[in-house]
Design a protein around this motif. Sequence first.
Motif, PDB file in Angstrom:
ATOM      1  N   GLY A  96      29.957  47.921  37.171  1.00 31.42           N
ATOM      2  CA  GLY A  96      30.398  47.010  38.212  1.00 31.42           C
ATOM      3  C   GLY A  96      31.839  47.191  38.628  1.00 31.42           C
ATOM      4  O   GLY A  96      32.351  46.456  39.477  1.00 31.42           O
ATOM      5  N   ILE A  97      32.519  48.193  38.014  1.00 30.67           N
ATOM      6  CA  ILE A  97      33.935  48.410  38.330  1.00 30.67           C
ATOM      7  C   ILE A  97      34.086  49.349  39.509  1.00 30.67           C
ATOM      8  O   ILE A  97      34.891  49.122  40.412  1.00 30.67           O
ATOM      9  N   CYS A  98      33.319  50.433  39.496  1.00 31.95           N
ATOM     10  CA  CYS A  98      33.378  51.406  40.589  1.00 31.95           C
ATOM     11  C   CYS A  98      32.060  52.153  40.655  1.00 31.95           C
ATOM     12  O   CYS A  98      31.180  51.957  39.807  1.00 31.95           O
ATOM     13  N   THR A  99      31.915  52.975  41.639  1.00 27.97           N
ATOM     14  CA  THR A  99      30.705  53.783  41.794  1.00 27.97           C
ATOM     15  C   THR A  99      31.076  55.264  41.827  1.00 27.97           C
ATOM     16  O   THR A  99      32.189  55.631  42.222  1.00 27.97           O
ATOM     17  N   ILE A 100      30.126  56.093  41.416  1.00 23.11           N
ATOM     18  CA  ILE A 100      30.321  57.542  41.478  1.00 23.11           C
ATOM     19  C   ILE A 100      28.993  58.157  41.898  1.00 23.11           C
ATOM     20  O   ILE A 100      27.922  57.683  41.493  1.00 23.11           O
ATOM     21  N   SER A 159      40.459  45.201  45.029  1.00 25.88           N
ATOM     22  CA  SER A 159      41.432  46.283  45.213  1.00 25.88           C
ATOM     23  C   SER A 159      41.412  47.269  44.050  1.00 25.88           C
ATOM     24  O   SER A 159      41.609  48.471  44.244  1.00 25.88           O
ATOM     25  N   PHE A 160      41.142  46.769  42.816  1.00 21.32           N
ATOM     26  CA  PHE A 160      41.107  47.669  41.661  1.00 21.32           C
ATOM     27  C   PHE A 160      39.918  48.617  41.752  1.00 21.32           C
ATOM     28  O   PHE A 160      40.026  49.815  41.459  1.00 21.32           O
ATOM     29  N   SER A 161      38.750  48.081  42.152  1.00 15.56           N
ATOM     30  CA  SER A 161      37.566  48.926  42.307  1.00 15.56           C
ATOM     31  C   SER A 161      37.781  49.964  43.397  1.00 15.56           C
ATOM     32  O   SER A 161      37.376  51.128  43.258  1.00 15.56           O
ATOM     33  N   MET A 162      38.416  49.550  44.483  1.00 13.69           N
ATOM     34  CA  MET A 162      38.703  50.495  45.557  1.00 13.69           C
ATOM     35  C   MET A 162      39.634  51.602  45.068  1.00 13.69           C
ATOM     36  O   MET A 162      39.438  52.779  45.382  1.00 13.69           O
TER      37      MET A 162
END
Length: 300
Positions: free
Chosen positions: A141-145, A3-6
């Motif tokens: 690994g936390i989020c993508t951009i 949920s945090f990554s989202m």
Amino acid sequence: MNSFSMFLNQLINGLQLGSIYALIALGYTMVYGIVKLINFAHGDIMMMGAYAGYFVLRAMGTGFSGMACAFLAAMVFCALLSLVIERFAYRPLRNAPRLNSLITAIAVELILQNLMRVLPFVGPNPRQYPTVPLKQFNLGGICTISNLQIIVIVSAAVLMLVLNFIVNYTKTGKAMQAVSFDMQASALMGINVNKTIAITFVIGSVLAGAGGVLYATAYPQIEPTMGYIPGLKAFVAAVLGGIGSIPGAMFGGVILGIAETMTKAYLSSQYADAISYSLLIIILLVKPTGIFGKKRTVKV
């Protein structure tokens, strides 16, 4: 994806959309701050910039030079268009009742939309916008951009910093501030009011042209009416931040973009517009002049 990554991914999406809203909102707030005109044709100037960029990208490709030329063409074309509109549509009505100027702005909006619909090389049908190939970058690994998001956010931030420098640290910017405070006194002090107002329109339209290319790059489909909704949202952002305030337009655009994106992600896309306008109403109920707006005392 947890949920945090989202949440972080949606925050980046909101910054991307909000940056575009902020660029367009700056044109609204600058023109209103100078001549107290709500330029409803501003969203359609953004549309014209998107089409100018489209034809350049079709001719040159989506490489660095093609994107740079698309931005330059969009900004120059929108600047020249704004000069024509200001000179022949708005300047003759500057001392007329504000309702006259408002109706004229709506008329200019309809003229631009319908002009593009009847031009043989444009037409009413949507067109796919040429964009750079999509690449995703993993941030620890936390989020993508994506590369498109980086282009949009960084370009918008650079343009806003340039605008801030122009307004606060140049002679033209000082003249714009003086005219917005008192047009008659500025004229008496030797400031060319007509030139200053024209430059204000040009700067706002340059940002709108760049915003048009960025919007079409992020959401790659263009049509003659594409500027209506982003223009309306940008106007909401300008009012939310405090119309007439440049930092307010920036902040309002980002807040609106994030609110709209989060609503689509966690509630439903059907509620996005309702949440955006409800946020505006709530802010204005608490602070009628907007977040950064200043209450002016009128002396009688």
